[in-house]
Write a protein that holds these residues in place. Structure first.
Motif, PDB file in Angstrom:
ATOM      1  N   VAL A  87      17.025 -43.747 -21.567  1.00  0.00           N
ATOM      2  CA  VAL A  87      16.377 -43.839 -23.109  1.00  0.00           C
ATOM      3  C   VAL A  87      17.856 -44.177 -23.851  1.00  0.00           C
ATOM      4  O   VAL A  87      19.091 -43.805 -23.600  1.00  0.00           O
ATOM      5  CB  VAL A  87      16.108 -42.329 -23.585  1.00  0.00           C
ATOM      6  CG1 VAL A  87      15.731 -42.471 -24.979  1.00  0.00           C
ATOM      7  CG2 VAL A  87      15.135 -41.826 -22.730  1.00  0.00           C
ATOM      8  N   ALA A 103       9.211 -46.843 -29.798  1.00  0.00           N
ATOM      9  CA  ALA A 103       9.950 -46.655 -28.752  1.00  0.00           C
ATOM     10  C   ALA A 103       9.597 -48.401 -27.833  1.00  0.00           C
ATOM     11  O   ALA A 103       8.743 -48.311 -27.176  1.00  0.00           O
ATOM     12  CB  ALA A 103       9.156 -45.584 -27.697  1.00  0.00           C
ATOM     13  N   ALA A 106       7.805 -48.681 -24.365  1.00  0.00           N
ATOM     14  CA  ALA A 106       7.075 -47.492 -23.833  1.00  0.00           C
ATOM     15  C   ALA A 106       5.763 -47.865 -23.226  1.00  0.00           C
ATOM     16  O   ALA A 106       5.311 -47.275 -22.321  1.00  0.00           O
ATOM     17  CB  ALA A 106       6.994 -46.514 -25.236  1.00  0.00           C
ATOM     18  N   VAL A 115       6.901 -39.664 -24.767  1.00  0.00           N
ATOM     19  CA  VAL A 115       7.547 -39.951 -26.095  1.00  0.00           C
ATOM     20  C   VAL A 115       6.540 -39.434 -27.093  1.00  0.00           C
ATOM     21  O   VAL A 115       6.946 -38.697 -28.215  1.00  0.00           O
ATOM     22  CB  VAL A 115       8.054 -41.089 -26.007  1.00  0.00           C
ATOM     23  CG1 VAL A 115       8.418 -41.610 -27.451  1.00  0.00           C
ATOM     24  CG2 VAL A 115       9.121 -41.440 -25.159  1.00  0.00           C
ATOM     25  N   LEU A 126       4.502 -42.022 -32.623  1.00  0.00           N
ATOM     26  CA  LEU A 126       4.878 -43.079 -31.963  1.00  0.00           C
ATOM     27  C   LEU A 126       3.863 -44.310 -32.682  1.00  0.00           C
ATOM     28  O   LEU A 126       2.853 -44.242 -32.606  1.00  0.00           O
ATOM     29  CB  LEU A 126       4.921 -43.104 -30.530  1.00  0.00           C
ATOM     30  CG  LEU A 126       5.102 -44.377 -29.520  1.00  0.00           C
ATOM     31  CD1 LEU A 126       6.560 -44.394 -29.834  1.00  0.00           C
ATOM     32  CD2 LEU A 126       4.829 -44.118 -28.376  1.00  0.00           C
ATOM     33  N   VAL A 153      13.076 -46.691 -22.399  1.00  0.00           N
ATOM     34  CA  VAL A 153      12.638 -47.049 -23.748  1.00  0.00           C
ATOM     35  C   VAL A 153      13.787 -47.153 -24.724  1.00  0.00           C
ATOM     36  O   VAL A 153      14.949 -46.662 -24.101  1.00  0.00           O
ATOM     37  CB  VAL A 153      11.831 -45.746 -24.195  1.00  0.00           C
ATOM     38  CG1 VAL A 153      10.396 -46.035 -23.797  1.00  0.00           C
ATOM     39  CG2 VAL A 153      12.286 -44.411 -23.947  1.00  0.00           C
ATOM     40  N   LEU A 155      14.895 -46.568 -28.742  1.00  0.00           N
ATOM     41  CA  LEU A 155      14.168 -45.605 -29.577  1.00  0.00           C
ATOM     42  C   LEU A 155      14.733 -45.972 -30.997  1.00  0.00           C
ATOM     43  O   LEU A 155      16.158 -45.856 -31.112  1.00  0.00           O
ATOM     44  CB  LEU A 155      14.378 -44.210 -29.308  1.00  0.00           C
ATOM     45  CG  LEU A 155      13.559 -43.721 -28.123  1.00  0.00           C
ATOM     46  CD1 LEU A 155      13.994 -42.355 -27.991  1.00  0.00           C
ATOM     47  CD2 LEU A 155      12.159 -43.743 -28.174  1.00  0.00           C
ATOM     48  N   ASN A 202      15.197 -36.941 -30.795  1.00  0.00           N
ATOM     49  CA  ASN A 202      15.833 -37.388 -29.609  1.00  0.00           C
ATOM     50  C   ASN A 202      16.152 -36.439 -28.617  1.00  0.00           C
ATOM     51  O   ASN A 202      15.868 -36.747 -27.355  1.00  0.00           O
ATOM     52  CB  ASN A 202      16.963 -38.681 -29.811  1.00  0.00           C
ATOM     53  CG  ASN A 202      16.824 -39.776 -30.395  1.00  0.00           C
ATOM     54  OD1 ASN A 202      16.386 -40.781 -29.728  1.00  0.00           O
ATOM     55  ND2 ASN A 202      16.597 -40.207 -31.921  1.00  0.00           N
TER      56      ASN A 202
END
Length: 230
Positions: A87, A103, A106, A115, A126, A153, A155, A202
Motif C-alpha cells: 500500500v 485506490a 485496486a 479497501v 472508494l 494499491v 491511496l 489508512n
C-alpha cells in the motif's frame, strides 16, 4: 505486507520567480511520509498485533524514476514471495475534505474488496480512477512491487472533489499552481483534522489487509497478474 512512501522531492527550482526557489514538497510527499509515520505509531501502540508482519518503507529516488523502491523490491529484506501486498502513499493533498478515496490499481486485484469494505465501515467510499488515461498506477513506488508480482494499491483522497470552503485549496488548484513548485509548502491551508482522519482511514485499511484470512491475489484477467513470474 509493506507500506511505503517516498521521502525525496525535486530540489531547487530553476524557473521560479519567487525568492524562495526550494521545492519543499509539503504535499509531495511530506504528507505521505507523515501519514505513514502515524500509521506505524498506531500499529506499535495497538493492543492487538496484526496477524501479518508489516514493513514500513521510506524510500528515496521516486522523483528520479522510482529508484529507491526499485532497489528494495529487487533486493528486499524478506523473500519477495513473502510480501503479500503493498500500500503506497504518494502526495495525499490534505488541503480539502472529501469522503471519497481513490485506490489506484485496486481494480486489478482482490485488494479492491478489502479497501472498499474498510472505507464503507468508516463512512467513506472508494471511487474509480478519474484519470485512467494518465496511467498513474505505474507512476509511483507501488509499481516497483507490482513488477515483482506483488498486488498493490496507491491511496489518495479524491481528486475530483468540488471544494466549497473558501479557505481550502482544491485538488485542481493544487495541481495547477503548487505541484512541483516552491509553493508546495507549509503556507498551504493544511487541514490537520482531516489529515488525522486520513491517517485513521489508512491505518484501518492496513490493519484489515494485515488481518485478512486470504492472501491478496491479482485478478486473473489483469495484465499485472503476469508480472513477476519466471
Amino acid at each position: 505486507m509493506i507500506l511505503s512512501a517516498h521521502s525525496d522531492h525535486i530540489g531547487v527550482s530553476k524557473n521560479s520567480v519567487l525568492k524562495d526557489k526550494i521545492n519543499n514538497g509539503a504535499m509531495d510527499n511530506a504528507s505521505g511520509v507523515s501519514t505513514l509515520l502515524e500509521i506505524a505509531h498506531e500499529f506499535h501502540h495497538a493492543k492487538e498485533k496484526p496477524k501479518r508482519s508489516v514493513i514500513f518503507a521510506f524510500v528515496t529516488g521516486e522523483e528520479k524514476g522510482l529508484l529507491g523502491s526499485e532497489y528494495y523490491a529487487t533486493y528486499p529484506t524478506v523473500p519477495i514471495d513473502n510480501i503479500v501486498a503493498n500500500v503506497n502513499l504518494d502526495m495525499p493533498i490534505l488541503t480539502y475534505r472529501t469522503n471519497e478515496i481513490i485506490a489506484f490499481g485496486a481494480t486489478h486485484s482482490s485488494l479492491e474488496d478489502t479497501v472498499s469494505s474498510t472505507l464503507l465501515k468508516n463512512e467513506m467510499k472508494l471511487i474509480e480512477d478519474p484519470m485512467p488515461e494518465q496511467a498513474i498506477f505505474v507512476r509511483s513506488d507501488q509499481y516497483s512491487f507490482v513488477k515483482q508480482g506483488v498486488p498493490a494499491v496507491f491511496l489518495v483522497p479524491s481528486l475530483a472533489t468540488e471544494v466549497k470552503d473558501a479557505l481550502a485549496v482544491s485538488p485542481q488548484t493544487f495541481l495547477a499552481k503548487h505541484y512541483h513548485m516552491p509553493s508546495d509548502d507549509l503556507n498551504l491551508p493544511i487541514d490537520y483534522e482531516w489529515a488525522a482522519q486520513f491517517v485513521e482511514i489508512n491505518y484501518a485499511i492496513a490493519r484489515d489487509l494485515a488481518n485478512a484470512p486470504e492472501r491478496p491475489a491479482w485478478n486473473s484477467d489483469s495484465f499485472f497478474s503476469t508480472l513477476g513470474k519466471d
